[in-house]
Design a protein around this motif. Structure first.
Motif, PDB file in Angstrom:
ATOM      1  N   ASN A 381       0.817  -1.211   0.000  1.00 22.03           N
ATOM      2  CA  ASN A 381       0.000   0.000   0.000  1.00 22.03           C
ATOM      3  C   ASN A 381       0.849   1.259   0.000  1.00 22.03           C
ATOM      4  N   SER A 384      -1.369   7.661   0.594  1.00 25.74           N
ATOM      5  CA  SER A 384      -2.445   8.599   0.286  1.00 25.74           C
ATOM      6  C   SER A 384      -3.021   8.181  -1.060  1.00 25.74           C
ATOM      7  N   LYS A 385      -4.168   8.718  -1.406  1.00 24.95           N
ATOM      8  CA  LYS A 385      -4.806   8.345  -2.673  1.00 24.95           C
ATOM      9  C   LYS A 385      -3.914   8.720  -3.854  1.00 24.95           C
ATOM     10  N   GLY A 388      -0.949   6.575  -4.088  1.00 31.08           N
ATOM     11  CA  GLY A 388      -1.297   5.282  -4.675  1.00 31.08           C
ATOM     12  C   GLY A 388      -1.153   5.322  -6.182  1.00 31.08           C
ATOM     13  N   GLU A 389      -1.638   6.395  -6.807  1.00 32.83           N
ATOM     14  CA  GLU A 389      -1.503   6.545  -8.258  1.00 32.83           C
ATOM     15  C   GLU A 389      -0.035   6.624  -8.656  1.00 32.83           C
ATOM     16  N   HIS A 411      -4.098   2.028  -1.328  1.00 36.97           N
ATOM     17  CA  HIS A 411      -3.626   3.119  -0.467  1.00 36.97           C
ATOM     18  C   HIS A 411      -4.381   3.097   0.854  1.00 36.97           C
ATOM     19  N   THR A 413      -4.477   6.003   3.602  1.00 32.83           N
ATOM     20  CA  THR A 413      -3.993   7.356   3.850  1.00 32.83           C
ATOM     21  C   THR A 413      -3.530   7.514   5.297  1.00 32.83           C
ATOM     22  N   SER A 607       2.548  11.779   1.500  1.00 33.31           N
ATOM     23  CA  SER A 607       1.375  12.108   2.296  1.00 33.31           C
ATOM     24  C   SER A 607       1.565  13.444   2.991  1.00 33.31           C
ATOM     25  N   GLU A 631      -6.607  14.877  -1.313  1.00 29.01           N
ATOM     26  CA  GLU A 631      -7.910  14.281  -1.032  1.00 29.01           C
ATOM     27  C   GLU A 631      -8.639  14.976   0.120  1.00 29.01           C
TER      28      GLU A 631
END
Length: 877
Positions: A381, A384-385, A388-389, A411, A413, A607, A631
């Motif tokens: 993982n 953060s979103k 993740g990308e 992810h 967060t 993050s 996010e």
């Protein structure tokens, strides 16, 4: 000083001698539960405020330095004794009670999670952390304790920790490395049943290194710390655990061997065999090798069987958004340290090295600790979103042929441990209007909705108190710094007087890596000076942070800031740099500033958590839309710099985003902060503070984060490892055999034809039949999943936003070929596309994507693309 090579020095340990009535204080001091309980901290402050501050908020050291007279006096103080036993009862209740985990996951009562990290930030007096990674790890333990997650932790005990920072008169960072003084830290030696200090051995080239175990208690979570500074070790091996992130690449690999391999052995030495190991960043990834080696040694398993079984219980968290931030070792260094180790894995060195390479066929590629962790973990993982990308894009080569959005990296967060960062005044305010549930369940949004019940006047008054306290403290630190520089009394007083307890106060504090752009604010000095010279609406900036000792560019940023603050008259003195950033400095800043500034290059902040700490205190964020803020941004709660734009160059990005930042200050932030009503309250700003607390506090906290890790990673990893281990590891043996079967026969898998009417427009929501003939060779149709993959077709011809749908085997086509059929339905009009692929099918796999085992229909594919997609126009009707 008498050196140890001049005489035989016999060390002994002196512990605090407390009256019997005060003995519970020592138990409280030695459990870091006190760090997030203000009533426990108050006990130590009340005993001797001066000693408390002198010894860096270290209660163990405090108890050893308070005068005997004061201790005897306290032992006769009935009100003080009553408070001691009240707090001690709370600690006892915390340690013995059931938490969230027992109710949420009764089926996993036998789970034991081991959390490995190179650093832990728990409190300012225990300097075994450098920054955000360590703080995140420390707060993970605090929340695990509160939630009752069955977790233990493993780290290294650094003799000198991370460096202490000071600046010379020119503003250039200098470093010192004071001794951590283990005798006065909240740690104890781990002893066996005979009272002997528990030690384990780890093999390094041509010698064994002895490693001693210490334990630090964090609520109900034990943190085991490893120490090589032992007389029986060579002088150079005693230095392995000398400094955090110090030394050269050889020191780094030694530390990571001790942490990973030594950590697994240390847990075994105290009878702990974890069912799940959480690898917090790649530093500890060698633990995966040791767990496999031990499995092979104990059961006679093959490497692939051990890999299948042990990787089921591994969780890997990556915190790094750029390849340069990953620990990588040359093959020659790996050969030196692991040539004796590899046979225990039933591998040759090339086989071991392949575990750490993105391209297993490239023998020139360095060995990556992150790739090792990815290849040997059940769950991976990002933090953060957006990260993740970034991570799926960064590591997609580990899974060749898998579309980026399907790369199996999720992810979770990050968050912060709210109670560790709230000011006492804000905590009391929350207790008064929210009740006490926010303490026990900070992830409950309904609790935080009551923030609107707090009168604006009370929230503003509390915040003004915190800002005033921050400025008083900052003035004291500035005076100390000026005196150290040899400044005159006049210069010192002028610098101290520049800070105003009523001015808009902006905080910027973080690690001084260059991508964080600490000097972005200074890109247009004249425009910044106009802000600083506004006497009617004053603004001031308090900046703190450390650059890595080897990062000259980061040090140059610090010098630029310091020289700007000293060279532009009284107004530029409103921009100050506070030396030696640590947890204590951070606590003052995140509880007392009005605005929290963050200016990283987008995509490079995995993050970030400092803004979360500020938000819980009602401090408004102003940040690039990166990391958590991408996010978390809410236009009613904070400010965004830019709108996720991409730029042709870094220089262009700096120019545009610095101008955007100045515009925000001039047109929005400053006017809103100084827009006061008749009672002196900035209603719009206080409304923003409330929204900030209400929307961000319940989401960006470590209780929510640890619950997600438990629900998404720990419980599933524990269950999967248990299933594979049943019946003498029959599941693991079967899975390893099946993967070997795939690898032996996959080269014969090919998609021979795909039939779909894609040449005419298709009305929306009308089924489109797709049929494929697939040659499977020695594999059966029940061993694979043939899928149609559909999505939108971009102008480039690429298929984006794809979704996979299984096709059904409808019969044999002869000669080891099979027919598969499915119907897809497009719900929206536009240009759509489809492609067909084959992947393994086995319920024992944690992901259907096994590196190297994916076949796409390539008929008509371009040379730069391994996948042929067929497009169809979907028309509205």
């Amino acid at each position: 000083m008498l050196r140890s090579d001049q005489a035989h020095i016999r060390p002994f340990r002196v512990i605090p001698s407390l009256p019997d009535a005060l003995q519970p204080l020592l138990d409280i001091a030695r459990n870091l539960w006190w760090t997030w309980h203000p009533e426990a901290i108050a006990l130590f402050v009340r005993l001797d405020p001066e000693q408390w501050h002198r010894h860096g908020h270290n209660p163990v050291k405090l108890l050893g330095h308070v005068s005997q007279e004061r201790l005897e006096q306290a032992a006769r103080d009935e009100s003080y004794l009553h408070e001691i036993y009240r707090v001690y009862s709370q600690l006892d209740q915390h340690v013995s009670s059931h938490g969230w985990y027992a109710n949420a996951h009764p089926e996993s009562r036998d789970a034991k999670i081991a959390y490995f990290s190179a650093e832990f930030g728990l409190t300012e007096c225990f300097q075994i952390y450098s920054g955000g990674l360590g703080l995140l790890a420390g707060e993970h333990l605090k929340s695990a304790s509160e939630l009752g997650v069955p977790l233990v932790a493993v780290g290294l005990l650094y003799q000198h920790g991370y460096f202490m920072q000071y600046l010379n008169a020119d503003g250039w960072q200098q470093e010192t490395y004071p001794d951590l003084d283990f005798a006065n830290q909240p740690i104890n030696r781990v002893r066996d049943t005979s009272g002997e200090w528990v030690k384990i051995s780890v093999r390094l080239p041509e010698r064994d290194v002895r490693v001693a175990m210490w334990k630090c208690q964090v609520g109900r979570v034990p943190l085991y710390l490893l120490d090589t500074n032992l007389p029986e070790n060579r002088a150079e091996d005693r230095q392995i655990t000398r400094n955090l992130y110090g030394g050269d690449v050889e020191t780094r690999i030694q530390q990571e061997i001790i942490l990973g391999i030594g950590g697994v052995r240390a847990l075994a030495a105290v009878g702990i065999e974890p069912t799940v190991c959480h690898i917090n960043e790649g530093h500890a990834a060698f633990l995966t090798l040791e767990r496999m080696r031990r499995c092979i040694e104990a059961t006679g398993a093959s490497f692939n069987e051990a890999l299948a079984l042990q990787s089921a219980g591994h969780v890997f968290t990556t915190h790094t958004p750029v390849p340069a931030g990953i620990d990588r070792f040359h093959s020659s260094l790996m050969q030196r340290y692991f040539s004796e180790y590899a046979p225990g894995l039933r591998l040759d060195m090339e086989g071991l090295l392949a575990l750490g390479r993105e391209n297993v066929f490239d023998r020139n590629e360095y060995f990556s600790m992150a790739v090792l962790a990815i290849r040997t973990s059940n769950s991976c993982n990002a933090v953060s979103k957006l990260h993740g990308e970034v991570s799926r894009r960064m590591w997609r080569n580990v899974w060749p042929g898998v579309p980026e959005e399907e790369v199996p990296i999720i992810h979770v967060t990050n968050g912060v441990h709210t109670r560790s960062w709230l000011s006492r005044q804000m905590s009391d305010l929350f207790n008064r209007y929210l009740g006490y549930r926010w303490q026990n369940d900070p992830a409950d949004f309904t609790v935080w909705s009551r923030v609107n019940d707090i009168p604006d006047e009370e929230l503003w008054a509390v915040h003004n108190q915190r800002r005033s306290k921050l400025i008083t403290w900052a003035r004291g630190r500035i005076r100390e710094q000026c005196e150290a520089y040899g400044r005159s009394i006049q210069e010192t007083e002028r610098a101290v007087a520049a800070l105003d307890p009523n001015a808009l106060t902006v905080g910027f504090a973080r690690r001084f890596a260059t991508y964080k752009r600490a000097t972005l604010l200074m890109r247009d000095p004249n425009r910044l000076l106009r802000l600083l010279r506004d006497a009617e609406r004053p603004i001031q900036f308090i900046i703190a942070g450390k650059a890595h000792p080897a990062d000259s560019a980061g040090k140059e940023f610090i010098r630029e800031i310091v020289q700007f603050s000293q060279s532009r008259g009284e107004q530029s003195a409103r921009l100050v740099f506070i030396e030696n950033y640590d947890i204590n400095v951070a606590r003052y800043l995140v509880t007392g500033c009005d605005l929290w500034l963050n200016t990283p290059r987008r995509g490079l902040e995995a993050s970030g958590t400092s803004g979360m700490k500020a938000a819980a205190n009602g401090v408004v964020n102003c940040s690039i839309l990166d990391g958590w803020w991408d996010e978390g941004f809410d236009p009613q709660a904070g400010f965004a710099v830019g709108r996720r734009e991409r730029y042709a160059s870094d220089d262009q990005a700096d120019a545009i985003e610095s101008a955007s930042l100045y515009d925000l200050f001039e047109g929005h932030i400053i006017p809103e902060f100084y827009d006061r009503d008749g009672s002196g309250v900035p209603r719009r700003w206080v409304g923003r503070m409330k929204r900030c607390i209400q929307a961000l506090a319940p989401m960006f906290n470590t209780n929510r984060m640890v619950q997600e890790y438990t629900d998404l990673c720990y419980v599933s990893s524990h269950a999967r490892s248990r299933r594979l281990a049943e019946n003498g590891q029959a599941g693991a043996r079967g899975l390893a055999a099946q993967i070997e079967r795939y690898r032996r026969f996959w080269s014969a898998v090919r998609i021979e034809s795909v039939a779909a009417d894609t040449h005419r427009p298709l009305p929306v929501r009308t089924p489109l039949s797709v049929e494929a003939v697939v040659h499977l060779g020695e594999l059966g149709p029940e061993e694979v999943r043939v899928q149609v993959y559909t999505g939108s077709v971009a102008a480039s011809g690429d298929l984006v936003g794809g979704v996979a749908q299984d096709m059904e085997c409808v019969g044999s086509a002869g000669d080891r070929r099979h027919r598969f059929r499915s119907e897809i339905v497009a719900q929206q009009s536009g240009r759509r596309g489809l492609a067909v692929r084959v992947i393994p099918r086995d319920e024992r796999l944690h992901t259907p994507f096994v590196p190297g085992l994916i076949t796409w229909d390539t008929q008509g594919a371009t040379t730069s693309d391994s996948t042929a997609s067929r497009s169809v126009q979907i028309a509205a009707h």
